[in-house]
Enzyme design. Sequence first.
Site, PDB file in Angstrom:
ATOM      1  N   LYS A 117       0.850  -1.217   0.000  1.00 58.68           N
ATOM      2  CA  LYS A 117       0.000   0.000   0.000  1.00 58.68           C
ATOM      3  C   LYS A 117       0.867   1.242   0.000  1.00 58.68           C
ATOM      4  CE  LYS A 117      -4.343  -1.522   1.251  1.00 58.68           C
ATOM      5  NZ  LYS A 117      -5.549  -1.493   0.850  1.00 58.68           N
ATOM      6  N   LYS A 207      -4.527 -10.259  -6.465  1.00 55.71           N
ATOM      7  CA  LYS A 207      -5.817 -10.477  -5.797  1.00 55.71           C
ATOM      8  C   LYS A 207      -6.841  -9.450  -6.299  1.00 55.71           C
ATOM      9  CE  LYS A 207      -5.875  -7.582  -1.719  1.00 55.71           C
ATOM     10  NZ  LYS A 207      -6.251  -7.339  -0.367  1.00 55.71           N
ATOM     11  N   LYS A 210     -10.602  -4.060  -3.819  1.00 56.81           N
ATOM     12  CA  LYS A 210     -11.639  -3.039  -3.960  1.00 56.81           C
ATOM     13  C   LYS A 210     -11.044  -1.687  -4.351  1.00 56.81           C
ATOM     14  CE  LYS A 210     -12.132  -2.946   1.071  1.00 56.81           C
ATOM     15  NZ  LYS A 210     -12.235  -3.803   2.052  1.00 56.81           N
TER      16      LYS A 210
HETATM   17  P1  TYM Z   1     -10.193  -5.704   4.119  1.00 59.46           P
HETATM   18  O1  TYM Z   1     -11.299  -4.759   4.359  1.00 59.46           O
HETATM   19  O2  TYM Z   1      -9.090  -5.326   3.195  1.00 59.46           O
HETATM   20  O3  TYM Z   1     -10.795  -7.052   3.603  1.00 59.46           O
HETATM   21  C1  TYM Z   1     -11.831  -7.669   4.334  1.00 59.46           C
HETATM   22  C2  TYM Z   1     -11.754  -9.161   4.232  1.00 59.46           C
HETATM   23  O4  TYM Z   1     -11.843  -9.584   2.864  1.00 59.46           O
HETATM   24  C3  TYM Z   1     -10.765 -10.448   2.573  1.00 59.46           C
HETATM   25  N1  TYM Z   1     -10.396 -10.251   1.168  1.00 59.46           N
HETATM   26  C4  TYM Z   1     -10.313 -11.253   0.289  1.00 59.46           C
HETATM   27  N2  TYM Z   1     -10.513 -12.561   0.405  1.00 59.46           N
HETATM   28  C5  TYM Z   1     -10.359 -13.312  -0.698  1.00 59.46           C
HETATM   29  N3  TYM Z   1     -10.023 -12.806  -1.908  1.00 59.46           N
HETATM   30  C6  TYM Z   1      -9.806 -11.479  -2.072  1.00 59.46           C
HETATM   31  N4  TYM Z   1      -9.489 -10.985  -3.266  1.00 59.46           N
HETATM   32  C7  TYM Z   1      -9.958 -10.633  -0.944  1.00 59.46           C
HETATM   33  N5  TYM Z   1      -9.823  -9.297  -0.747  1.00 59.46           N
HETATM   34  C8  TYM Z   1     -10.092  -9.087   0.558  1.00 59.46           C
HETATM   35  C9  TYM Z   1      -9.645 -10.012   3.521  1.00 59.46           C
HETATM   36  O5  TYM Z   1      -8.701 -11.014   3.693  1.00 59.46           O
HETATM   37  C10 TYM Z   1     -10.423  -9.728   4.767  1.00 59.46           C
HETATM   38  O6  TYM Z   1     -10.691 -10.907   5.478  1.00 59.46           O
HETATM   39  N6  TYM Z   1      -7.527  -5.446   8.162  1.00 59.46           N
HETATM   40  C11 TYM Z   1      -8.769  -5.939   7.647  1.00 59.46           C
HETATM   41  C12 TYM Z   1      -9.978  -5.477   8.429  1.00 59.46           C
HETATM   42  C13 TYM Z   1      -9.832  -5.673   9.881  1.00 59.46           C
HETATM   43  C14 TYM Z   1      -9.967  -6.898  10.565  1.00 59.46           C
HETATM   44  C15 TYM Z   1      -9.728  -6.603  11.920  1.00 59.46           C
HETATM   45  C16 TYM Z   1     -10.266  -8.188  10.159  1.00 59.46           C
HETATM   46  C17 TYM Z   1      -9.532  -4.723  10.786  1.00 59.46           C
HETATM   47  N7  TYM Z   1      -9.480  -5.279  12.044  1.00 59.46           N
HETATM   48  C18 TYM Z   1      -9.756  -7.606  12.902  1.00 59.46           C
HETATM   49  C19 TYM Z   1     -10.316  -9.190  11.145  1.00 59.46           C
HETATM   50  C20 TYM Z   1     -10.054  -8.878  12.489  1.00 59.46           C
HETATM   51  C21 TYM Z   1      -8.900  -5.447   6.238  1.00 59.46           C
HETATM   52  O7  TYM Z   1      -8.476  -4.397   5.885  1.00 59.46           O
HETATM   53  O8  TYM Z   1      -9.585  -6.221   5.478  1.00 59.46           O
END
Ligand code: TYM
Length: 341
Positions: A117, A207, A210
């Site tokens: 990032k 991957k 978004k």
């Molecule tokens: P974030 O918002 O980037 O993504 C949310 C969840 O979606 C999953 N994900 C994917 N899984 C499969 N294929 C993909 N292309 C793909 N893109 C995203 C991510 O692995 C994630 O599970 N840091 C986290 C949010 C967060 C969090 C937490 C999660 C903050 N605190 C505590 C669990 C526990 C995040 O930015 O995910």
Amino acid sequence: MHTILTGVRVNEEPTIGNFLGAYTPMINLSREHAEDSHTNFFVPDLHSFTTPIDHSKLYDQTIKGIKYYMAAGLDTNSPNVHIYRQSRVPAHSELCWILDCFTPYGEACRMTQFKEKGAEHPDAVTVGLFNYPVLMAADILLYDADYVPLGEDQFQHLELARNIAIRMNNKFDEKLFTLPAPEKEQVKFMHLENGIRIRSLTEPTKKMSKSAENEKSKILLCDEPKQAAKKIMSATTDSEGVIRFDMINQPGISNLLTIEALLTNRDIQDVIADWAGQTSYGDLKRKVADSVMYFLSDFQERLNQISDADVEAVLQKGEAYANEVANKKLRQVQKAVGLYK
Ligand code: TYM
């Protein structure tokens, strides 16, 4: 009681990658463990501006994010299901500071997502972006979460949370934090062979993200279903001319097979067997496009039935619960580090 916990950032519209990587496992587990586990599904709204965003939209996007959780099928009437906003539970930020002081700088520097990032936003690498995984550790450790359904890209952050917990437990008290299960156990708990990684439709070695600029690379949960089907039809494949599951040589085709299996709730091996040896990429794309259209129409119909008042009621209950649990844990940690007796 166990605790199963996860969060999805909503500063951008979630993709089917988010849905299949985090929402689906979370909701399936929440049903399977309705009696023996708490399910905490929260919106990490403080994580939403670690890279620049339009702040005038954040509040509404957060409410929309909660509606997405509800439309995805969480049983919000269950006493064990808790939905909340991270920013409404101040203990997250307070614990984050304490954890910061037990996180070696070198370990935080190794986080791949920070490096990626940071490279995407070279003019806006903030301390917040660097600290993001430690706040995530606080999100998890405050609730003694055992299982954290995540896509494959987030497992490194889970490992960091475990390392911080181990370090503090060794220093202060073995029972201070519950260790979230390691990656392999998490994957097994989700009934999977490997972590889920849905790929970009245009560059299937990456991957699906978004934040990607190319609209054709991703399917958003708010996409018009027919538009989404078109994106599947124009997905990048290869010139091998035969349908095989091979992430190295045929990542585009393998991605389509994965999406089909997860959307239709079928075993990936069965889907692979159905298509083995077939040569028409067009047929496979049409099948996946149909599944995507069906999924989005159904999801969006449920979404439209959820009102702001429904969200308000769910948050009131969830945020009261979250504050009670989180404040108890925070006080335990404050005592351990000598801030309270
Ligand atoms: P974030 O918002 O980037 O993504 C949310 C969840 O979606 C999953 N994900 C994917 N899984 C499969 N294929 C993909 N292309 C793909 N893109 C995203 C991510 O692995 C994630 O599970 N840091 C986290 C949010 C967060 C969090 C937490 C999660 C903050 N605190 C505590 C669990 C526990 C995040 O930015 O995910």
